[in-house]
Design a protein around this motif. Structure first.
Motif, PDB file in Angstrom:
ATOM      1  N   TYR A 463       0.807  -1.221   0.000  1.00 58.87           N
ATOM      2  CA  TYR A 463       0.000   0.000   0.000  1.00 58.87           C
ATOM      3  C   TYR A 463       0.842   1.272   0.000  1.00 58.87           C
ATOM      4  CZ  TYR A 463       0.584  -1.240   4.953  1.00 58.87           C
ATOM      5  OH  TYR A 463       1.094  -1.648   6.154  1.00 58.87           O
ATOM      6  N   TRP A 508      -7.569   3.206   7.818  1.00 56.29           N
ATOM      7  CA  TRP A 508      -8.344   4.421   7.587  1.00 56.29           C
ATOM      8  C   TRP A 508      -9.840   4.217   7.854  1.00 56.29           C
ATOM      9  CZ3 TRP A 508      -4.279   2.597   4.839  1.00 56.29           C
ATOM     10  CH2 TRP A 508      -3.130   3.392   4.815  1.00 56.29           C
ATOM     11  N   PHE A 512     -12.971   1.385  -0.025  1.00 55.79           N
ATOM     12  CA  PHE A 512     -12.390   2.030  -1.199  1.00 55.79           C
ATOM     13  C   PHE A 512     -13.259   1.814  -2.449  1.00 55.79           C
ATOM     14  CE2 PHE A 512      -8.604   1.230   1.530  1.00 55.79           C
ATOM     15  CZ  PHE A 512      -8.343   2.566   1.819  1.00 55.79           C
ATOM     16  N   GLY A 549      -6.871   3.758  -3.552  1.00 51.38           N
ATOM     17  CA  GLY A 549      -6.650   3.596  -2.118  1.00 51.38           C
ATOM     18  C   GLY A 549      -5.335   4.206  -1.679  1.00 51.38           C
ATOM     19  N   PRO A 550      -4.820   3.816  -0.517  1.00 49.34           N
ATOM     20  CA  PRO A 550      -3.606   4.437   0.014  1.00 49.34           C
ATOM     21  C   PRO A 550      -2.439   4.291  -0.938  1.00 49.34           C
ATOM     22  CG  PRO A 550      -4.098   2.398   1.174  1.00 49.34           C
ATOM     23  CD  PRO A 550      -5.286   2.710   0.329  1.00 49.34           C
ATOM     24  N   TRP A 575      -8.138  12.181   7.951  1.00 50.42           N
ATOM     25  CA  TRP A 575      -7.463  11.012   7.399  1.00 50.42           C
ATOM     26  C   TRP A 575      -5.997  10.960   7.818  1.00 50.42           C
ATOM     27  CZ3 TRP A 575     -10.940   7.827   6.310  1.00 50.42           C
ATOM     28  CH2 TRP A 575     -12.129   8.192   5.678  1.00 50.42           C
ATOM     29  N   ASP A 579      -2.733   7.792   8.827  1.00 54.44           N
ATOM     30  CA  ASP A 579      -1.620   7.452   7.949  1.00 54.44           C
ATOM     31  C   ASP A 579      -0.532   6.741   8.749  1.00 54.44           C
ATOM     32  OD1 ASP A 579      -2.911   8.673   5.847  1.00 54.44           O
ATOM     33  OD2 ASP A 579      -1.799  10.559   6.018  1.00 54.44           O
ATOM     34  N   TYR A 585      -3.437   8.387   2.741  1.00 57.66           N
ATOM     35  CA  TYR A 585      -4.691   8.360   2.002  1.00 57.66           C
ATOM     36  C   TYR A 585      -5.339   9.732   2.085  1.00 57.66           C
ATOM     37  CZ  TYR A 585      -9.579   7.473   0.800  1.00 57.66           C
ATOM     38  OH  TYR A 585     -10.825   7.534   0.223  1.00 57.66           O
ATOM     39  N   THR A 594      -4.844   8.540  -5.030  1.00 57.48           N
ATOM     40  CA  THR A 594      -5.587   7.724  -4.065  1.00 57.48           C
ATOM     41  C   THR A 594      -7.064   7.569  -4.392  1.00 57.48           C
ATOM     42  OG1 THR A 594      -5.967   9.645  -2.629  1.00 57.48           O
ATOM     43  CG2 THR A 594      -4.026   8.302  -2.158  1.00 57.48           C
TER      44      THR A 594
END
Length: 614
Positions: A463, A508, A512, A549-550, A575, A579, A585, A594
């Protein structure tokens, strides 16, 4: 506990308010669940994250819609730390919860938190509903005259594609950001109307469209009852059929241009609804000329050898069409088979061919191609077998040879737009035993399992790089393909964990996939969603779209928006608290790294859901 705070975004239309997950202070205990839901009979995992002290004496209850506790337990072992604010992640085993219904998780004792709602339902019902949302995304991506208005009020677009000019391959600078020579028109007109937009912009690529269409056809083969799926697969096929000119043996690779010059605008220079391009009043030489009259680029000169990655995946898609039609329309199926055979037979497989994906190549870079040729050969063999064509044995042999060549290539990956080996291997096993195919499917899944074993949230994908979420869904699909082909379900629990990570059981706490669960992307980097959709997460949504996503923190340095973009930032500060591990993200319209959805992301999720429904 889990509470809602209001975040403010300013736009040209004024203030837009919407609910976001937030907390009263940094690092409160938080619960992460699969917001897409859990199948009744599968292994079910959720997570609690907080401090060691807060979670040390915690217990959990699962409460139903009436608030009644139906399952209780204690958090499992600590799986690691996530970031400085969340030093402990603990698993919550919900596997004993099998009754269909809507639930929430509640932490008690030394911790106090409540999860978003989640459902438990039979696998077929749950996965079919998720896949049906993915189909809605493809309907929203339609280009041309045959559109479906849907929630976003789509209108016919790019009708000039019915009579488009063909240009020689463009020349770019090293990083693919600017043309270095004028475009040269070589032929036309050709009809390349229809198809799907590739992502949040309006370009159309054979490379990604063939990948997505093949996955829709594979999903249809497994779960034909998914609403709208068959029609959407036909829509993709119809456009790919236009991109192959069997008379001149030319494959068109791309419609539109994504990088131009200051005097020649590209698709990426303007933020607008797609129908606005048709209304432009432009002439040859105007800066916006190629925005309306979009160029077409060839993958090969007429009759010349084809880049093998494109030849393989397009042939596989046409051959899958032949399989789909074999019992209903044998004559039509044979036409698809012959098109597949022609494209496959034109592949340049000598030496180290320069691969064509998109223009510029950097949009979708790819190093492997033997997997595409295996995919093409195996689907040709299956189609020939279904139609009683005597070439089936030859293509089966070639598929086995390409599988070995892939394994020796040094470019081994997992399922995603740049690697289709899992799809090829699984269908090779439909033709007969192959130790090499089984071993490589296990390699792909075992690699993911090893990463998951070291990750606090059991994530099997990387990720801190692009495509984390689609690679996650690729692992889910691969586990299901492996189980179907071998009868071995050793990776089924791993697949459930990966699906859960992509749909909310992550650091998070967001799904997604747009529209799935209570917390999902509100601000996708997608022009139609931004200009015609809701910025609040309610009402008109690009439902079913899967985002990247991330991503690695360093990847997010290049952000920004074009004129006419509606500002949308769904709580960057919120958010940021979550992290960790070098990953970041953002749910912000300029953060394409993202929150830009794409066809290949969503088709991989759709296939994963379809395979998991059985």
């Amino acid at each position: 506990m889990f509470i809602l705070s209001l975040a403010l975004t300013l736009s040209a239309a004024g203030a837009v308010w919407y609910a976001l997950p937030s907390h009263g202070h940094p690092g409160p205990v938080t619960i992460r669940v699969d917001q897409g839901g859990y199948a009744s009979s599968e292994h079910k995992t959720a997570f609690a994250m907080g401090s060691d002290d807060e979670l040390a004496g915690a217990r959990f209850d699962v409460v139903d819609a009436a608030g009644k506790a139906v399952l209780s337990g204690s958090p499992g072992p600590r799986t690691g730390a996530w970031n400085a604010a969340y030093e402990s992640v603990r698993t919550l085993d919900l596997s004993a919860l099998t009754k269909a219904g809507s639930y929430r998780l509640r932490l008690t004792g030394t911790a106090d938190a409540t999860s978003p709602p989640f459902v438990v339902a039979p696998a077929n019902q749950l996965m079919t509903d998720l896949a049906a949302d993915n189909v809605r995304f493809f309907q929203a991506q339609r280009d041309g005259a045959d559109i479906i208005p849907g929630a976003l009020g789509r209108k016919p677009s790019h009708l000039a594609d019915r009579s488009a000019s063909v240009y020689a391959a463009p020349h770019y600078n090293r990083d693919g950001t600017e043309l270095t020579a004028p475009l040269q028109k070589v032929s036309g007109p050709v009809d390349v109307s229809g198809g799907w937009f590739d992502a949040g912009d309006y370009l159309k690529f054979t490379h990604t469209a063939s990948y997505a269409t093949a996955q829709l056809l594979l999903a249809q083969r497994t779960s034909p009852a998914i609403p709208g799926l068959a029609a959407e697969a036909r829509h993709g096929l119809s456009w790919l059929d236009k991109m192959w000119d069997g008379r001149t043996r030319t494959l068109y690779a791309q419609v539109g241009i994504g990088a131009g010059t200051k005097d020649l605008h590209s698709d990426h220079d303007v933020w607008r609804l797609p129908e606005a391009d048709d209304a432009l009043k432009v002439h040859d030489g105007d800066a916006d000329h190629l925005v309306k009259f979009r160029p077409v680029f060839m993958a090969n000169h007429p009759g010349a050898p084809l880049s093998p990655n494109l030849a393989g995946r397009v042939a596989a898609t046409f051959a899958l069409a032949a399989q789909t039609e074999a019992s209903r329309d044998p004559a039509g199926a044979r036409q698809w088979l012959e098109k597949a055979a022609a494209v496959y037979g034109q592949a340049d497989t000598q030496g180290a061919p320069a691969l064509v994906t998109t223009f510029p190549h950097a949009f979708y870079s790819e190093d492997s191609w033997q997997d595409d040729m295996e995919f093409g050969a195996v689907e040709l063999a299956l189609a020939a077998k279904a139609l009683g064509d005597n070439r089936a044995a030859l293509w089966h042999t070639q598929a086995s040879d390409w599988a070995r060549a892939y394994l020796a290539s040094g470019n081994l990956g997992t399922l995603g737009v740049s690697d289709v080996s899992a799809l090829a291997h699984a269908d090779l096993l439909r033709l007969g035993p192959s130790e090499a195919a089984v071993a490589d499917l296990r390699r792909q899944l075992a690699d993911g399992e090893r990463r998951a074993a070291k990750d606090p949230f059991q994530a099997g994908a990387v990720y801190t790089d692009f495509d984390a979420v689609p690679h996650t869904f690729g692992l889910v699909a691969t586990a299901a393909l492996y189980a179907q082909a071998t009868g071995d379900h050793r990776y089924s629990a791993f697949a459930t964990q990966q699906r859960g990570w992509a749909l909310g059981a992550n650091a998070w706490g967001t799904s997604f996939m747009i529209g799935t669960g209570e917390v999902f992307p509100h601000c996708p980097a997608h022009q139609v969603a931004n200009l015609a959709g809701s910025l609040t997460g309610q009402g008109a949504l690009l439902r079913g779209a899967v985002v990247n996503g991330p991503n690695g923190s360093k990847q997010l340095s290049d952000r920004g928006t074009l004129e006419s973009t509606r500002a949308c930032d769904a709580g960057s500060a919120t958010w940021k608290r979550f992290d960790g591990k070098g990953a970041r993200y953002l749910d912000q319209v300029g953060a394409w790294q993202t929150v830009e959805p794409a066809d290949d992301f969503t088709s991989t999720a759709l296939l994963a859901f379809a395979l998991s429904a059985t």
